[in-house]
Design an enzyme around this catalytic site. Structure first.
Site, PDB file in Angstrom:
ATOM      1  N   ASP A 262       0.867  -1.178   0.000  1.00  0.00           N
ATOM      2  CA  ASP A 262       0.000   0.000   0.000  1.00  0.00           C
ATOM      3  C   ASP A 262       0.909   1.235   0.000  1.00  0.00           C
ATOM      4  O   ASP A 262       2.134   1.131   0.107  1.00  0.00           O
ATOM      5  CB  ASP A 262      -0.966  -0.014   1.193  1.00  0.00           C
ATOM      6  CG  ASP A 262      -2.127   0.949   0.987  1.00  0.00           C
ATOM      7  OD1 ASP A 262      -2.109   1.725   0.002  1.00  0.00           O
ATOM      8  OD2 ASP A 262      -3.071   0.946   1.801  1.00  0.00           O
ATOM      9  N   TYR A 263       0.282   2.366  -0.089  1.00  0.00           N
ATOM     10  CA  TYR A 263       0.954   3.656  -0.245  1.00  0.00           C
ATOM     11  C   TYR A 263       2.042   3.865   0.821  1.00  0.00           C
ATOM     12  O   TYR A 263       1.726   4.047   1.995  1.00  0.00           O
ATOM     13  CB  TYR A 263      -0.109   4.730  -0.104  1.00  0.00           C
ATOM     14  CG  TYR A 263       0.210   6.089  -0.657  1.00  0.00           C
ATOM     15  CD1 TYR A 263      -0.390   6.532  -1.827  1.00  0.00           C
ATOM     16  CD2 TYR A 263       1.067   6.942   0.001  1.00  0.00           C
ATOM     17  CE1 TYR A 263      -0.138   7.784  -2.322  1.00  0.00           C
ATOM     18  CE2 TYR A 263       1.333   8.206  -0.495  1.00  0.00           C
ATOM     19  CZ  TYR A 263       0.724   8.617  -1.655  1.00  0.00           C
ATOM     20  OH  TYR A 263       0.976   9.866  -2.151  1.00  0.00           O
TER      21      TYR A 263
END
Ligand code: NOJ
Length: 738
Positions: A262-263
């Site tokens: 994820d980010y």
């Protein structure tokens, strides 16, 4: 491209070209417009990294994408196209109800259609991969991302996960659709105390039984990618969890696609206290099985030193690059790097009548009628009663919810628009108050500077709004009160501890109650709110979620009875915040509230609130009346492997309706204590007024099984209870033995 050619391409790449394929950056690095949420630090990325990177985050739109791709291909020695990935979570330009609303539809077939429509729009807009579905099971509505989940049940969530992947990827092998990246692996929705990004800690039994099934269903449906979560599971950040990625995902489930972080979650391994620096973080994530590093400098800066120090083998990098190249190849990008991106196609595909039609249907099926005293609904236009539409959501276009990042807000049909199509000039509308008047909330939200000034009215205007709403109410026969959370109060990083309507809305509501007119309350929210007081004082109550582009039409269709409501909650609506987390399928206790041998105090309950929610999982009303009877259960498991269940339903009311017939079991004697009941099947069936019909289920033996403490699945012989009915609490009962 043939596999052998792709192999040769991989062999030709230099180390930094290979690493580039494992790096994902957002649009700002390509001078394209970028709307990704989250910290926008440049993270020390060099131009060389940008030129070599293999995928882009949240750049959409045919023209935009064609320009970035063209520029990239010109610079790229081997002409390896970029993959464009974006958050198309519940609609692209045409927005559907938020997933917690779609969950209430109990109609995976319809949701598959909605996701196919979405994929068609996004395809034209040039998107290759969507970061969806988000299938995190949630039991705690304090968590803002409840909005993105279909709810608290592993079986129901799995049906939706499958439907969403099938919808997105419809026609993928023929060059259509978009690839699906299921997220957030794993158990991101179990964040302790509902606080965003917080840790999840749970037994293997709970993980396998409740939290993993929906990811597994998405993988089995063929999702091409998996995104790790930002959180830790039992002390290990998912982005560096070998067991999760290699043992569960790859070995147990046979997943061969691409895993993406994820980010910035690779970089965040440092903040977790799990990696000492960016290099260490890169090593831990790649060794665990994360192929692409989303928006962090770790792979770009860390993989080469690790290789040089002998801490990483080139095979590991090659495996990851191979998976990325294979995905690009399967999407046909080497032959056509622009794929669907076409301004012409955008014009004929986006927000068309047929897209809106699907959205309207999903929206209708996602609305849940929670209360309808004296059958005040549906309203009959011929009664000629005067209706006042009052409240801050009455004419509000922002009905899309926080994750509709690419949605077309101007295209929204408001509640006023929808109801006016039925009542015309006869409808009186008054805003009454702002959605929320808390300046500090907007100032601290860290999203849109100066937003408070734009959305909060001056005290003078607010006071005028309030007065004119009361005047409008006093002249009306019936009040439709629209209320709810502000968009920014839910969604990512939207965790809350108080799940009530803002005070200003309650002040208006209580003033409306004083008029003694019947009130139909419509609640817009990204999660189940605490509606105890509102429910008590309203004659009718409709949970509208964020209903999407066609929300206004759908609400009006329900209010005037063009559509009989069929939504059923896919998440319990708590009585108060102190009950959280909660779910209907909790384990049997030794001292159950009603059937314990103990009396009075020493049973499992609260002494200051009910044990049950205000509205339970599976609950929702329709117009009219049905009778469920003759539940029968034939145990053919030894012979055929199936349990045969049937129930009769009579529609004894004056409206045709859709019934969501729900099947639950309780395993009475098991080697692991089992839920008091859990959903194993359901059907949504149409029953005409006056009709009486039998609804049959063939229950596979495996649906009776469960996971043990080692995560092994077992089906144990013994006594079971079977419940079939209208909700998790309103059922008929039978017994059977396995
Ligand atoms: C962070 C979110 O957690 C994830 O769901 C999303 O897909 C990425 N940002 C990309 O926008």
């Amino acid at each position: 491209m043939e596999r052998s050619k792709l192999k040769s391409l991989l062999a030709e790449l230099t180390l930094d070209e290979k690493i580039g394929q494992l790096v994902q950056l957002s649009g700002e690095f390509y001078n394209a417009s970028d709307i990704s949420l989250g910290p926008q630090r440049k993270l020390g990325i060099t131009q060389r990294t940008v030129d070599l990177s293999g995928s882009v985050l949240n750049v959409v739109g045919a023209e935009n994408i064609r320009a970035v791709q063209k520029d990239h291909l010109q610079k790229s020695k081997h002409a390896i196209p970029l993959l464009f990935m974006a958050d198309i979570v519940y609609g692209y330009r045409t927005i559907y109800p938020i997933p917690i609303g779609m969950g209430s539809s109990w109609n995976p077939e319809l949701i598959q259609k909605a996701y196919k429509s979405t994929a068609e729009e996004a395809y034209a807009g040039g998107v290759h991969v969507t970061f969806a579905p988000m299938v995190d099971l949630v039991r705690d509505p304090r968590w803002g991302r409840t909005l993105e989940s279909t709810g608290e049940d592993p079986y129901l969530n799995s049906q939706f996960a499958k439907a969403m992947v099938n919808g997105f990827q419809f026609g993928l092998n023929e060059g259509k659709g978009i690839a699906s990246c299921v997220k957030h692996f794993a158990a991101y929705g179990a964040a302790e105390a509902g606080r965003e990004y917080n840790s999840a800690d749970m037994s293997l039994v709970n993980l396998y039984q409740n939290y993993l099934p929906a990811y597994k269903a998405a993988v089995k449906a063929g999702a091409k990618m998996v995104m790790t979560s930002l959180s830790t599971l039992n002390g290990v950040p998912s982005t560096a969890d070998r067991w999760l990625i290699q043992d569960v995902l790859r070995k147990q489930w046979g997943f061969e696609g691409v895993v993406i972080s994820d980010y910035a979650s690779v970089f965040e391994l440092i903040q977790h206290g799990f990696a000492k620096d960016a290099v260490d973080a890169a090593g831990k994530a790649l060794q665990a099985g994360v192929d692409i590093d989303m928006k962090s400098p770790c792979y770009a800066q860390g993989l080469q030193p690790l290789l040089e120090d002998g801490k990483l083998s080139i095979d590991k990098i090659d495996d990851a690059v191979w998976r990325v190249l294979t995905l690009k190849n399967n999407l046909g990008l080497f032959e056509n790097p622009y794929r669907g991106a076409s301004s012409e196609l955008e014009k004929t595909t986006i927000l068309t009548e047929s897209k809106r039609k699907v959205a309207r249907q999903v929206s209708r099926e996602s609305l849940v009628l929670l209360k309808n005293d004296n059958d005040i609904l549906p309203l009959n236009i011929k009664d000629n009663k005067s209706v006042a539409l009052i409240g801050p959501y009455s004419s509000e276009k922002e009905l899309l919810g926080l994750w509709a990042v690419h949605g077309d807000r101007q295209a929204t049909v408001t509640f006023e628009d929808g109801i006016r199509e039925y009542l015309g000039e006869k409808l009186n509308v008054a805003k009454g108050t702002d959605i929320i008047r808390d300046v500090a909330f907007f100032d601290q939200s860290g999203m849109i500077p100066g937003l408070a000034k734009k959305v909060i009215s001056s005290d003078e205007i607010e006071s005028d709004n309030f007065k004119s709403a009361l005047a409008t109410a006093n002249e009306a026969d019936i009040i439709i009160f629209t209320c709810g959370e502000h968009t920014m109060q839910s969604g990512e990083a939207g965790s809350r501890t108080k799940l009530r309507l803002p005070e200003n809305q309650m002040r208006l509501f209580n003033a409306l109650v004083q008029t003694n007119k019947p009130i139909i309350t419509v609640v817009v929210s990204g999660r189940p709110l605490i509606l105890s007081e509102v429910a008590e004082k309203s004659q009718a109550l409709i949970q509208a979620w964020f209903p999407g582009t066609e929300g206004g039409h759908a609400l009006a269709d329900i209010i005037f009875g063009k559509t009989n409501p069929s939504g059923r909650l896919s998440m319990s609506m708590p009585f108060n915040e102190g009950q959280l987390p909660m779910s209907y399928n909790y384990l049997s206790t030794g001292r159950p509230e009603r059937t314990s041998q103990h009396v009075g105090r020493f049973v499992s309950r609260y002494i200051d609130a009910p044990t049950k929610p205000l509205y339970s999982f599976g609950y929702g009303l329709s117009y009219g009346k049905v009778r469920y009877h003759d539940l029968q259960c034939v145990n053919n498991i030894q012979k055929s492997g199936f349990l045969e269940v049937s129930i009769k339903i009579d529609n004894v009311g004056k409206y045709d309706r859709d019934e969501v017939v729900q099947v639950y079991i309780h395993d009475i004697e098991a080697s692991i204590v089992q839920p008091i009941r859990r959903l194993i099947d359901f059907k949504k069936v149409h029953i005409r007024t006056g009709e009486s019909r039998a609804v049959n289920f063939l229950i596979d033996k495996n649906k009776l099984g469960f996971y043990d403490q080692q995560g092994n699945f077992r089906v144990e012989p013994g006594r079971f209870k079977l419940f079939v009915g209208k909700s998790s609490e309103d059922t008929l009962e039978e017994n059977f033995v396995l």
